[in-house]
Structure formats: structure tokens, C-alpha cells
Design an enzyme around this catalytic site. Structure first.
Site, mmCIF file in Angstrom:
data_model
loop_
_atom_site.group_PDB
_atom_site.id
_atom_site.type_symbol
_atom_site.label_atom_id
_atom_site.label_comp_id
_atom_site.label_asym_id
_atom_site.label_seq_id
_atom_site.Cartn_x
_atom_site.Cartn_y
_atom_site.Cartn_z
ATOM 1 N N SER A 291 69.305 -51.157 28.431
ATOM 2 C CA SER A 291 68.174 -50.685 27.628
ATOM 3 C C SER A 291 68.630 -50.256 26.242
ATOM 4 O O SER A 291 69.764 -49.787 26.061
ATOM 5 C CB SER A 291 67.521 -49.491 28.339
ATOM 6 O OG SER A 291 66.622 -48.807 27.490
ATOM 7 N N TYR B 125 67.737 -41.252 31.926
ATOM 8 C CA TYR B 125 67.503 -42.694 32.064
ATOM 9 C C TYR B 125 68.536 -43.466 31.249
ATOM 10 O O TYR B 125 69.163 -44.415 31.749
ATOM 11 C CB TYR B 125 66.089 -43.034 31.588
ATOM 12 C CG TYR B 125 65.825 -44.517 31.485
ATOM 13 C CD1 TYR B 125 65.673 -45.301 32.622
ATOM 14 C CD2 TYR B 125 65.740 -45.145 30.242
ATOM 15 C CE1 TYR B 125 65.440 -46.671 32.531
ATOM 16 C CE2 TYR B 125 65.502 -46.510 30.143
ATOM 17 C CZ TYR B 125 65.355 -47.267 31.287
ATOM 18 O OH TYR B 125 65.122 -48.616 31.187
#
Length: 348
Positions: free
Chosen positions: A142, A167
Site C-alpha cells: 500500500s 495498517y
């Protein structure tokens, strides 16, 4: 080619599976169908894949059709023994590992879900792939790994040691684990740093989707950092095209260099959040009521992908404009909402 896709009922996973079926690949799909967001949407994505698989068998196109073009298994990647057994049985040539607990803000209140899925689950996939001698493992990272880096655009060579959310930390951990497996066991791995993916059949927890929900329902939308966010919004078809081109390009060991690669996949054209909202309003045909708010914990003010490695290695440059991408999303969303409303009326 036999392709394993984890997270196959997810946004990106279902689109990748559809393209793999079009290409004549045999697809084994894995998903635990959790309720982080509307399970019905995941079920609908699966139904489309099953229908596509059935149609391929009926029409005989392309010429080389596997006996079972698409097989689905409902299980969690945290289930190590089951993952190992299934991989032994199905013998994938390539794995596209997209299963993960998604969402930056959810990680602030539910950290254990991210540890289990993103770290333990990915470790299970890596170990099973090593034992089965899988030819290539592609996995989702990501743009969040760049944290609050000030250097723009973000390049894969940049240091990413300061994640601003759990995350992001789990995604960076995935990259480190993948490198270790590539270095120690010659498992070819490719990490894909996605930049704010959007499009039809998207995730309801993503801002653009929730904006559409609220705008068309006459509800105000929260706009963080007073709208001064810049995002490298990337249309789903561009993400899928990048993955499809990379599938057969397993990294090779080069001397001391492990068979390991990282790529940014982004539109390399950041758009201000307020401009994005204006385009969404235009194509939904409704003006939004905006509620300006301060930056949320875990958010970053800007993302911007340097895609030079992607261009150099596979001659690919994502180029779907916001105008085109949002129009396609809006057309899909309005039809989807109309169908969903009709179904509710039938069940009353």
C-alpha cells in the site's frame, strides 16, 4: 496457468479474477467473506465470477478452457494447516495475495484484526508457497507505507520507516517478510504498492463510495483536513492491467540480489479531494453538503506515485483520468443503488 487469488471476493481480487478467466487461466479463489463491510456485495462479486466461469464452459472460448475455470474456497488465510493442504492439492503456478484486513481508520480501534490477517495470514501464504515451490507470489502492499514522507513523488527506493497507522506497519511488515523468503528460499515475490484504488464494485468503506452513498441520500459528507488532501486516485482497470502484465514476470536472482521486486501502481497525477468531490457530484447529478473537519489520526496529507520502475520493466503507465473513472463508477453505482432499493422493496 493455475492462479491462486486470495481475497477473491474483494474489490481488487474479483476484478483480477475476471481478467484471469478472460485470459484462459484456471483460478482458485480464497476468501473468508468477513463482515467488515456488506457481505452481500462480496456475494454478488462471487456470483459474477461463477457466472463468467459457467459461460466460458458453455461457449468454449477461449479455445483452451480448464475443466473448472473458477473454484472458490471459503476459508481464512490465518488457517495455516488448511492453506497448506489446499495449496498441495491445487498446485498454483502463481499466487496473487490480496486478502487482508483493509482500512486505515479501523486499525486504530481493532489492531488485532490486522496482526492476525495481514501478518500471520501473509506468513502462512509465504510458507505454503515456499513448500510448494510456487513460481511467483505477487502481494498487495500500500501507498500507506510511505507514511508522512515529505519527498514527492513517493519512490520505491525511499525509506519507509515511519508508518503513521498500524495498517501501514502491517503492510511494511509484509514487504520485509517477502524479502526474507525471497532471499532465503529463492521464492520470487513482487510487492504492489497500490494508490487509492476506486471504481465499480468498490469497497463501501472507501471515501468515494461512502460519499456517493451520502450524496445520493441527501446526507452531508465529512471532508477531512478541510479538503486539502491530495490523493493519487487510481482506477481499478489500471491496477488490474499492471497485475496482469506482472503475473508472468517473476523476479530472478541476480548475484546477491534476491528474486524480489516492489512497484508503485498509481495514476501519478494527484488530485485535490475537493476536485474529486466536484467530479463525483457532476456524474451523480447531485450537489453535496460538505462538513469540513480536521485531519484524522493515521491519515496523510498527500500521496503521489513515482511509477518509473513500472514503466521501465513492463512499459505500463496508468492513465485513466478522474473524469473518466468517476463517470464509470457513478454509472455503476446508480444502477447498483437502484437494484438494491428494488430488492429492499420486494422484501418488505
Amino acid at each position: 496457468m493455475n492462479i491462486w487469488i486470495t481475497g477473491v471476493a474483494g474489490f481488487i481480487g474479483s476484478h483480477v479474477a475476471a481478467r484471469c478467466l478472460e485470459a484462459g487461466y484456471q483460478v482458485v479463489g480464497i476468501d473468508n467473506m468477513n463482515d467488515y463491510y456488506d457481505v452481500t456485495l462480496k456475494e454478488q462479486r462471487l456470483e459474477r465470477l461463477l457466472a463468467q466461469s459457467k459461460l466460458l464452459l458453455q461457449t468454449g472460448e477461449p479455445a483452451q478452457i480448464p475443466q473448472q475455470p473458477f473454484r472458490f474456497y471459503r476459508l481464512s488465510i490465518e488457517e495455516a494447516d488448511t492453506i497448506h493442504e489446499l495449496m498441495r492439492e491445487t498446485k498454483p503456478d502463481v499466487i496473487v495475495h490480496l486478502a487482508a484486513q483493509a482500512g486505515v481508520r479501523y486499525s486504530l480501534t481493532n489492531p488485532q484484526a490486522y496482526i492476525q490477517s495481514n501478518i500471520v495470514g501473509t506468513a502462512n501464504i509465504l510458507e505454503a508457497a515456499r513448500l510448494q515451490g510456487v513460481g511467483h507470489l505477487l502481494y498487495a502492499s500500500s501507498s500507506s507505507v510511505y507514511g508522512a514522507n515529505k519527498k514527492i513523488p513517493f519512490a520505491v527506493e525511499d525509506r519507509v520507516d515511519n508508518p503513521v497507522s498500524l495498517y501501514a506497519a502491517t503492510k511494511k511488515s509484509n514487504e520485509l517478510m517477502a524479502y526474507s523468503y525471497s532471499h532465503l528460499y529463492d521464492l520470487p515475490t513482487t510487492g504492489l504498492r497500490f494508490f487509492t484504488v476506486y471504481g465499480p464494485w468498490g469497497r463501501p468503506d472507501m471515501a468515494y463510495f461512502s460519499f456517493a452513498e451520502r450524496i445520493t441520500s441527501g446526507k452531508p459528507i465529512d471532508v477531512y483536513n478541510f479538503g486539502n488532501m491530495m490523493r493519487d486516485f487510481t482506477y481499478i482497470d489500471d491496477i488490474v492491467e499492471g497485475i496482469m502484465r506482472l503475473l508472468p514476470r517473476a523476479p530472478q536472482r541476480d548475484g546477491e540480489q534476491a528474486p524480489y521486486k516492489l512497484y508503485n501502481i498509481g495514476n501519478h497525477q494527484p488530485v485535490q479531494l475537493l476536485d474529486f468531490i466536484r467530479v463525483l457530484e457532476k456524474h451523480l447529478g447531485v450537489q453535496a453538503e460538505l462538513v469540513m473537519k480536521e485531519m484524522q489520526p493515521g491519515d496523510v496529507p498527500q500521496t503521489y506515485a513515482d511509477i518509473s520502475s513500472l514503466q521501465n520493466d513492463i512499459d505500463f503507465r496508468p492513465d485513466t483520468s478522474i473524469e473518466v473513472g468517476i463517470q464509470r463508477f457513478a454509472e455503476w453505482y446508480l444502477t447498483y443503488k437502484e437494484q438494491r432499493t428494488a430488492e429492499r422493496v420486494l422484501h418488505v
